[in-house]
Design a protein around this motif. Structure first.
Motif, PDB file in Angstrom:
ATOM      1  N   GLY A  51      -1.332  30.256  25.930  1.00 45.58           N
ATOM      2  CA  GLY A  51      -0.811  29.710  25.438  1.00 45.58           C
ATOM      3  C   GLY A  51      -0.810  28.517  26.688  1.00 45.58           C
ATOM      4  O   GLY A  51       0.117  27.471  26.935  1.00 45.58           O
ATOM      5  N   THR A  52      -1.634  28.113  27.658  1.00 40.98           N
ATOM      6  CA  THR A  52      -1.116  27.714  29.346  1.00 40.98           C
ATOM      7  C   THR A  52      -2.061  27.819  29.664  1.00 40.98           C
ATOM      8  O   THR A  52      -3.822  28.718  29.565  1.00 40.98           O
ATOM      9  CB  THR A  52      -0.040  28.632  29.961  1.00 40.98           C
ATOM     10  OG1 THR A  52       0.270  27.221  30.810  1.00 40.98           O
ATOM     11  CG2 THR A  52      -0.173  29.176  30.615  1.00 40.98           C
ATOM     12  N   ASP A  53      -2.458  26.889  30.986  1.00 44.69           N
ATOM     13  CA  ASP A  53      -3.809  27.061  31.669  1.00 44.69           C
ATOM     14  C   ASP A  53      -3.725  28.326  32.872  1.00 44.69           C
ATOM     15  O   ASP A  53      -2.190  28.358  33.214  1.00 44.69           O
ATOM     16  CB  ASP A  53      -4.337  25.985  32.468  1.00 44.69           C
ATOM     17  CG  ASP A  53      -4.434  25.222  31.934  1.00 44.69           C
ATOM     18  OD1 ASP A  53      -5.127  24.740  30.609  1.00 44.69           O
ATOM     19  OD2 ASP A  53      -4.762  23.541  31.817  1.00 44.69           O
ATOM     20  N   LEU A  54      -5.029  28.825  33.602  1.00 40.59           N
ATOM     21  CA  LEU A  54      -4.287  29.293  34.459  1.00 40.59           C
ATOM     22  C   LEU A  54      -5.283  29.116  35.662  1.00 40.59           C
ATOM     23  O   LEU A  54      -6.294  29.275  35.619  1.00 40.59           O
ATOM     24  CB  LEU A  54      -5.372  30.991  34.242  1.00 40.59           C
ATOM     25  CG  LEU A  54      -4.956  32.175  34.871  1.00 40.59           C
ATOM     26  CD1 LEU A  54      -3.493  32.225  35.682  1.00 40.59           C
ATOM     27  CD2 LEU A  54      -6.105  33.457  34.660  1.00 40.59           C
ATOM     28  N   VAL A  55      -4.383  28.624  37.302  1.00 42.08           N
ATOM     29  CA  VAL A  55      -4.918  28.227  37.602  1.00 42.08           C
ATOM     30  C   VAL A  55      -5.170  29.176  39.008  1.00 42.08           C
ATOM     31  O   VAL A  55      -4.056  29.148  39.172  1.00 42.08           O
ATOM     32  CB  VAL A  55      -4.152  26.921  38.384  1.00 42.08           C
ATOM     33  CG1 VAL A  55      -5.236  26.020  39.354  1.00 42.08           C
ATOM     34  CG2 VAL A  55      -3.702  26.228  37.078  1.00 42.08           C
TER      35      VAL A  55
END
Length: 184
Positions: A51-55
């Motif tokens: 549900g979110t970006d992995l940076v």
């Protein structure tokens, strides 16, 4: 050397085609959208998010980076063994390194100028974009099946994710013994 994963993914995608024959009226019609966001770092150096970006930032060395309903972004100076996005994009920025494969299911794989992928770059249900002066040592594969303006592989992935609304990232290294699992 070809990965044994590729024929399996192609077979699964082909077998999923009948799922799109279902009537659209039979789909859930809820106006309430719940977005689940969760993250997990494992003991072996892998990272997973939903549900979110992995940076992955400069200086980070990550074993496997996995994002579900989000993007995997590998920044300059970062190193990842494998980068996988399900219903998201894998973006390998200039000066970043993926030692293994960069895979997106239902999204784009973008390898920017000066970036390096030592394995294969695979986009299922999306687009593979490789800038000039980017390096991909393995296979470059982009697979999409579009009928009536709808990408079937991407649609299959969206359907599978819609069926599951919770976050279920499990770390196999954790002790999973539970008193409820014992015979009484």
């Amino acid at each position: 050397m070809r990965s044994p994963l590729l024929p399996t993914l192609a077979l699964v995608s082909t077998l999923a085609l009948p799922a799109f024959a279902a009537d659209d009226a039979a789909k859930k019609t809820s106006n309430l959208k719940v977005k689940v966001v969760c993250a997990q770092d494992s003991k072996d150096g892998s990272r997973a998010v939903q549900g979110t970006d992995l940076v992955i930032e400069a200086g980070d060395k990550v074993k496997d980076a996995v994002a579900i309903d989000g993007n995997v972004i590998v920044r300059k100076g970062a190193s990842v063994d494998d980068a996988v996005a399900i219903h998201g994009r894998v973006i390998v920025e200039p000066g970043a390194r993926v030692k293994g494969d960069a895979v997106s299911m239902g999204g784009e794989v973008r390898v920017q100028k000066g970036a390096r992928v030592e394995g294969s770059a695979l986009a299922l249900g999306g687009k593979l974009t490789v800038d000039k002066d980017a390096t991909i040592e393995g296979d470059k594969i982009s697979l999409s099946f579009e009928i009536g303006g709808k990408d079937l592989v991407k649609g299959f992935i969206e359907e599978a994710l819609d069926d599951e609304s919770g976050c279920h990232i499990i770390d196999d290294d954790e002790d999973d013994s539970d008193e409820n699992d014992r015979d009484v």
